[in-house]
Design a protein around this motif. Sequence first.
Motif: not given
Length: 496
Positions: A14, A77-78, A80, A93-95, A237, A241, A244
């Motif tokens: 990532y 956490y991911t 969207y 998408k962002r962690v 990914n 997770d 999500i």
Amino acid sequence: MEKLNYEVLKKSGYTGYILENAPEKILQFGEGNFLRAFVDYWFDMSNEKVGWNGKAVLVQPIAPGLAKQINDQQGLYTLYLRGRENGEKVDRKRVISSVSRCLNPYEKADYDAMMEVAVSDDLEYIVSNTTEAGIVYDPACRKDDCPPSSFPAKLTQVLYKRWQAGKKPLVILSCELIDNNGKELEKCVGQYIEQWGLEADFKAWCGECTFCSTLVDRIVPGRIKDAAEAAKMDEENGYHDELIDVGEVFGVWNIEGPAWLEDKLPFKKAGLNCIVVPDVTPYKKRKVRILNGAHTGFVLGAYLAGFDIVRDCMHNEHIKGFMNKMLHEEVIPTLPLDKDDLENFAAAVEDRFNNPFVDHELMSISLNSTSKWKARNMPSFLEYIEKEGKLPVCLTMSLAAYIAFYSTDVQELTDKGLVCKRAKGNTYTCSDDRWALEFYWAHRDDSDAELVHAVLTNEQMWDQDLTKIDGVEAAVLADLEKIRTEGAEAAFASCL
């Protein structure tokens, strides 16, 4: 596949922004999908864009919650964000790394940890979204409960502990979906101060805390329910997770507070869609009249016309055209905000409704349409008439479509609601207050003229007799007859 944490994320390749260590500046009551897709995202963006360098400690409002899952993933956490923006499909998408940990205060160690955060010099903000039922005064809560059941009682304990430690007052941001959420929360805290006999100096210190009413706006469908889709995301990914989260791209946060707060908060500097205003009421009115009013204004007729989800309605020129004319020509002229701001907000509504990732069912929006039409559409309807001296064509048709929805080929009244049948051939169940359903059941054999008169003169529905407005009864009757004979889509098209 390994579960998401900082080490696993590094191995996954990532390359997005991540902040592993930072002071805990936020105590957040609520760890659900909405806050994680909204508030924690905003602070995460602030960390990246302007180096705010802060983390949130989450607290479960009720005993069952996500503390274990969140802590197992070290707060990561991911997220969207999906939808349309300026007409273009967006899938980002962002962690999120703005969460440090989550506490379950129903366990003694975590309750003590919450109180340690309360007295921290790093703490600046308390944020909450404990659902609409969360901000309530429960006199059964006691000063020494560990913890008390209600959120305002927990908050009072936290603030009292902080005051006893001689620490500075806090900014409190309420995100619950009730009117004057911040004021109501402050009122509940005051009630516990009185009930528990706490010191006058503490009450004065609470008065130095900044309780903010806020208006939040982002649709958050939440966690992925389809196991196959979630597995595919994990595969892409490179980690598993359990947390999500999915939200729409659009997001706005209006905060009612003093002018200095806008500079204290990091959002403006980070270029985020957040403004601090002296009164959030006009922005609530904007959301209710435009976003919610659009839904209630067109979905009942659209359902009768054979549509099932909101997105498909945005691909039909008659339905979409009807909605846009209603918003731009009949609703916006009644609202007390800058016209460009209102036009931009309304333009975003079409993108939001055309979200390719969300199947928003018209029947789910139809729930309690009697009270919804009264709260969301009636004010625009009446104010337009007062201002323009004539009937609003689309809002009048919308009122007729509401009547049609509750009276089309009525089949039976059951415990679940009033069963009707649309031209498409299927039955559907109107869900509403029982008295409203019983009213339409009692009038199921009326002529259209008798039904329209009975609806418009029903003061339990509208708090007034609408037939006293010149021309309304005849116009609604004509619109209803057009829906019956030509179909709802043709009736909507006739307004354009």
